[in-house]
Scaffold this active site. Sequence first.
Site, PDB file in Angstrom:
ATOM      1  N   TYR A 137     -11.442 -24.485  24.213  1.00 63.41           N
ATOM      2  CA  TYR A 137     -11.338 -26.523  23.687  1.00 63.41           C
ATOM      3  C   TYR A 137     -11.509 -26.173  21.431  1.00 63.41           C
ATOM      4  O   TYR A 137     -11.049 -27.064  21.775  1.00 63.41           O
ATOM      5  CB  TYR A 137     -12.617 -26.567  24.339  1.00 63.41           C
ATOM      6  CG  TYR A 137     -12.146 -26.647  25.413  1.00 63.41           C
ATOM      7  CD1 TYR A 137     -12.052 -28.130  26.094  1.00 63.41           C
ATOM      8  CD2 TYR A 137     -12.146 -25.935  26.191  1.00 63.41           C
ATOM      9  CE1 TYR A 137     -11.749 -28.421  27.289  1.00 63.41           C
ATOM     10  CE2 TYR A 137     -12.133 -26.252  28.057  1.00 63.41           C
ATOM     11  CZ  TYR A 137     -11.943 -27.492  28.457  1.00 63.41           C
ATOM     12  OH  TYR A 137     -11.006 -27.405  29.575  1.00 63.41           O
ATOM     13  N   HIS A 156     -15.409 -21.224  40.713  1.00 65.25           N
ATOM     14  CA  HIS A 156     -15.549 -22.639  39.907  1.00 65.25           C
ATOM     15  C   HIS A 156     -16.846 -23.452  40.049  1.00 65.25           C
ATOM     16  O   HIS A 156     -17.014 -24.635  40.300  1.00 65.25           O
ATOM     17  CB  HIS A 156     -14.568 -23.741  39.595  1.00 65.25           C
ATOM     18  CG  HIS A 156     -14.816 -24.497  38.767  1.00 65.25           C
ATOM     19  ND1 HIS A 156     -13.062 -24.313  37.631  1.00 65.25           N
ATOM     20  CD2 HIS A 156     -15.482 -24.714  37.722  1.00 65.25           C
ATOM     21  CE1 HIS A 156     -13.586 -24.910  36.901  1.00 65.25           C
ATOM     22  NE2 HIS A 156     -14.942 -25.644  36.219  1.00 65.25           N
ATOM     23  N   GLU A 211     -18.544 -34.280  34.694  1.00 60.43           N
ATOM     24  CA  GLU A 211     -18.151 -33.530  33.916  1.00 60.43           C
ATOM     25  C   GLU A 211     -19.820 -32.616  33.810  1.00 60.43           C
ATOM     26  O   GLU A 211     -20.875 -32.493  32.427  1.00 60.43           O
ATOM     27  CB  GLU A 211     -18.177 -33.986  32.553  1.00 60.43           C
ATOM     28  CG  GLU A 211     -18.119 -33.286  30.944  1.00 60.43           C
ATOM     29  CD  GLU A 211     -17.202 -32.202  31.691  1.00 60.43           C
ATOM     30  OE1 GLU A 211     -17.723 -30.386  30.890  1.00 60.43           O
ATOM     31  OE2 GLU A 211     -16.435 -31.673  31.822  1.00 60.43           O
ATOM     32  N   TRP A 212     -20.228 -31.991  34.717  1.00 57.41           N
ATOM     33  CA  TRP A 212     -21.322 -31.031  34.617  1.00 57.41           C
ATOM     34  C   TRP A 212     -23.072 -31.964  34.601  1.00 57.41           C
ATOM     35  O   TRP A 212     -23.028 -33.211  34.638  1.00 57.41           O
ATOM     36  CB  TRP A 212     -21.138 -29.677  33.956  1.00 57.41           C
ATOM     37  CG  TRP A 212     -19.520 -28.807  34.402  1.00 57.41           C
ATOM     38  CD1 TRP A 212     -18.690 -29.043  33.860  1.00 57.41           C
ATOM     39  CD2 TRP A 212     -19.375 -28.443  35.400  1.00 57.41           C
ATOM     40  NE1 TRP A 212     -17.861 -28.491  34.925  1.00 57.41           N
ATOM     41  CE2 TRP A 212     -18.433 -28.304  36.147  1.00 57.41           C
ATOM     42  CE3 TRP A 212     -20.176 -29.084  37.008  1.00 57.41           C
ATOM     43  CZ2 TRP A 212     -17.414 -27.906  37.007  1.00 57.41           C
ATOM     44  CZ3 TRP A 212     -20.197 -28.565  38.277  1.00 57.41           C
ATOM     45  CH2 TRP A 212     -18.155 -27.343  38.440  1.00 57.41           C
ATOM     46  N   TRP A 233      -7.027 -30.108  30.512  1.00 56.42           N
ATOM     47  CA  TRP A 233      -7.843 -30.400  30.856  1.00 56.42           C
ATOM     48  C   TRP A 233      -7.771 -31.431  30.710  1.00 56.42           C
ATOM     49  O   TRP A 233      -7.833 -31.179  29.779  1.00 56.42           O
ATOM     50  CB  TRP A 233      -8.994 -29.426  30.795  1.00 56.42           C
ATOM     51  CG  TRP A 233     -10.353 -29.347  31.614  1.00 56.42           C
ATOM     52  CD1 TRP A 233     -11.303 -30.532  31.822  1.00 56.42           C
ATOM     53  CD2 TRP A 233     -10.512 -29.041  33.177  1.00 56.42           C
ATOM     54  NE1 TRP A 233     -12.503 -30.462  32.167  1.00 56.42           N
ATOM     55  CE2 TRP A 233     -11.906 -30.091  32.967  1.00 56.42           C
ATOM     56  CE3 TRP A 233     -10.236 -28.067  34.063  1.00 56.42           C
ATOM     57  CZ2 TRP A 233     -12.606 -29.981  34.674  1.00 56.42           C
ATOM     58  CZ3 TRP A 233     -10.637 -28.031  35.233  1.00 56.42           C
ATOM     59  CH2 TRP A 233     -12.227 -28.819  35.283  1.00 56.42           C
ATOM     60  N   ASN A 256     -13.898 -18.698  37.334  1.00 54.15           N
ATOM     61  CA  ASN A 256     -14.303 -19.762  36.197  1.00 54.15           C
ATOM     62  C   ASN A 256     -15.144 -19.158  35.708  1.00 54.15           C
ATOM     63  O   ASN A 256     -16.068 -19.456  35.448  1.00 54.15           O
ATOM     64  CB  ASN A 256     -13.778 -21.290  36.242  1.00 54.15           C
ATOM     65  CG  ASN A 256     -13.754 -22.159  35.421  1.00 54.15           C
ATOM     66  OD1 ASN A 256     -12.263 -22.495  34.841  1.00 54.15           O
ATOM     67  ND2 ASN A 256     -14.279 -22.986  34.937  1.00 54.15           N
ATOM     68  N   GLU A 257     -15.239 -18.704  33.716  1.00 62.56           N
ATOM     69  CA  GLU A 257     -15.396 -18.895  32.796  1.00 62.56           C
ATOM     70  C   GLU A 257     -16.746 -18.200  33.098  1.00 62.56           C
ATOM     71  O   GLU A 257     -17.738 -18.707  33.349  1.00 62.56           O
ATOM     72  CB  GLU A 257     -16.444 -20.534  32.905  1.00 62.56           C
ATOM     73  CG  GLU A 257     -14.835 -21.259  32.185  1.00 62.56           C
ATOM     74  CD  GLU A 257     -15.272 -22.542  31.510  1.00 62.56           C
ATOM     75  OE1 GLU A 257     -14.103 -22.777  30.542  1.00 62.56           O
ATOM     76  OE2 GLU A 257     -16.405 -23.128  31.228  1.00 62.56           O
ATOM     77  N   GLU A 310      -7.161 -23.744  30.834  1.00 64.67           N
ATOM     78  CA  GLU A 310      -7.803 -25.378  30.496  1.00 64.67           C
ATOM     79  C   GLU A 310      -7.908 -25.155  29.027  1.00 64.67           C
ATOM     80  O   GLU A 310      -8.049 -25.046  28.230  1.00 64.67           O
ATOM     81  CB  GLU A 310      -9.368 -25.179  30.803  1.00 64.67           C
ATOM     82  CG  GLU A 310      -9.812 -25.136  31.994  1.00 64.67           C
ATOM     83  CD  GLU A 310     -10.895 -25.188  32.195  1.00 64.67           C
ATOM     84  OE1 GLU A 310     -12.323 -26.020  32.354  1.00 64.67           O
ATOM     85  OE2 GLU A 310     -11.613 -24.912  33.717  1.00 64.67           O
ATOM     86  N   GLN A 359     -15.986 -30.895  41.292  1.00 63.42           N
ATOM     87  CA  GLN A 359     -16.153 -31.975  40.111  1.00 63.42           C
ATOM     88  C   GLN A 359     -14.565 -33.624  40.136  1.00 63.42           C
ATOM     89  O   GLN A 359     -15.113 -34.578  39.598  1.00 63.42           O
ATOM     90  CB  GLN A 359     -15.170 -31.497  38.806  1.00 63.42           C
ATOM     91  CG  GLN A 359     -16.177 -31.044  37.551  1.00 63.42           C
ATOM     92  CD  GLN A 359     -15.965 -30.092  36.923  1.00 63.42           C
ATOM     93  OE1 GLN A 359     -15.159 -29.010  36.509  1.00 63.42           O
ATOM     94  NE2 GLN A 359     -16.352 -30.555  35.203  1.00 63.42           N
TER      95      GLN A 359
END
Length: 452
Positions: free
Chosen positions: A303, A118, A414-415, A407, A162-163, A361, A17
């Site tokens: 989030y 990530h 952003e992806w 974050w 990550n995730e 995050e 990113q």
Amino acid sequence: MSFPKGFLWGAATASYQIEGAWNEDGKGESIWDRFTHQKGNILYGHNGDVACDHYHRHEEDVSLMKELGIKAYRFSTAWARIFPDGFGNINQKGLEFYDKLINELVENGIEPVVTLYHWDLPQKLQDIGGWANPEIVNYYFEYAMLIINRYKDKVKKWITFNEPYCIAFLGHWHGIHAPGIKNFKVAMDVVHNIMLSHFKVVKAVKENNIDVEIGITLNLTPVYLQTERLGYKVSEIEREMVNLSSQLDNELFLDPVLKGSYPQKLLDYLVQKDLLDSQKVNNMQQEVKENFIFPDFLGINYYTRSVRLYDENSGWIFPIRWEHPAGEYTEMGWEVFPQGLFDLLIWIKESYPQIPIYITENGAAYNDKVEDGRVHDQKRVEYLKQHFEAARKAIKNGVDLRGYFVWSLIDNFEWAMGYTKRFGIIYVDYETQKRIKKDSFYFYQQYIKENS
């Protein structure tokens, strides 16, 4: 009550990113390089070829971190920068970049917290099946242990993944992230291979008495059953289906990481729906049980919440649809719901063995504009303030919360959304790469001073 002594205030980013330099100094192609270079995958055809050009501007970025006053910086290493082919041949120039970055952080009194994965898998590994290939466990191990052993004296906190939810489901089921596969069964193989990879590295760290802490970061979403309809009585089946859909988001990852097994009820449901076969489920449970090892900490990315209700015509794998309650939303279309962070932390405390937690995050995307050389992002300031308050309340209620990472440090790629969503507390003008500190930067700077 203020935050506990030694509470780790930080900021987070990820390699793809922010780094740019996608094919410089011997770096190999990653699945995100490939995915973003294919037409139609990313909004406006954006890609991370340059991103924030952090690869060439890391000194400036570290000096901004120092000015901000963060105690720790969470970033990820790019696997393809170190092993261009995913394994075997090591790219020294890639390692030298991380040598420099880590030394700069340490010299400036900022603790490096490293995420080993990530999302930017070397494309060469994807070519042989990527995360769906059981061999990946050994390739990941080789990469992870190289990095840990190289930096173990300077980096004391490590995150294996990550995730996993996003890696598995956004990348291999919904297909909106690299590598763009749309197959639920493949996604479940990915979940399992990630878990085995995580255990293998944690076990090696413990068995070799490497003096570091190692954990994993999960994106968790508290799920609420929509019950506010007038005179409406929730049936048992509705409650159960909403609960099962929540397990796919949360317990599917939390349970193996903290209890050493997958949620059996969920797996049984998936077998019943012909999305998994029962022999496979038995093997998965057996392998997780045999390889399980408890981590040193849990990282949580939070989030927003999810509000759901029963709908047998939803067409999804669960008879569930999403509700969008009235309230404040960010540019991502995510409800601002700080209470969800508190509820989530309390639920983990009450449902799982005790473990130190870091919020790895938390943040918000807003439509930031530069006015008179400043960015007045009052909504982000409010978002952060409310979530700090929820974190403080959780600590007061006995949650072992050790740190918080905003974050993000800086606006970035952003992806699937490309550069259209800005999460940073530092604004980036992508044309010039100029960095501008937003009002939220100054707010966070002051907040850290007052709460350290």
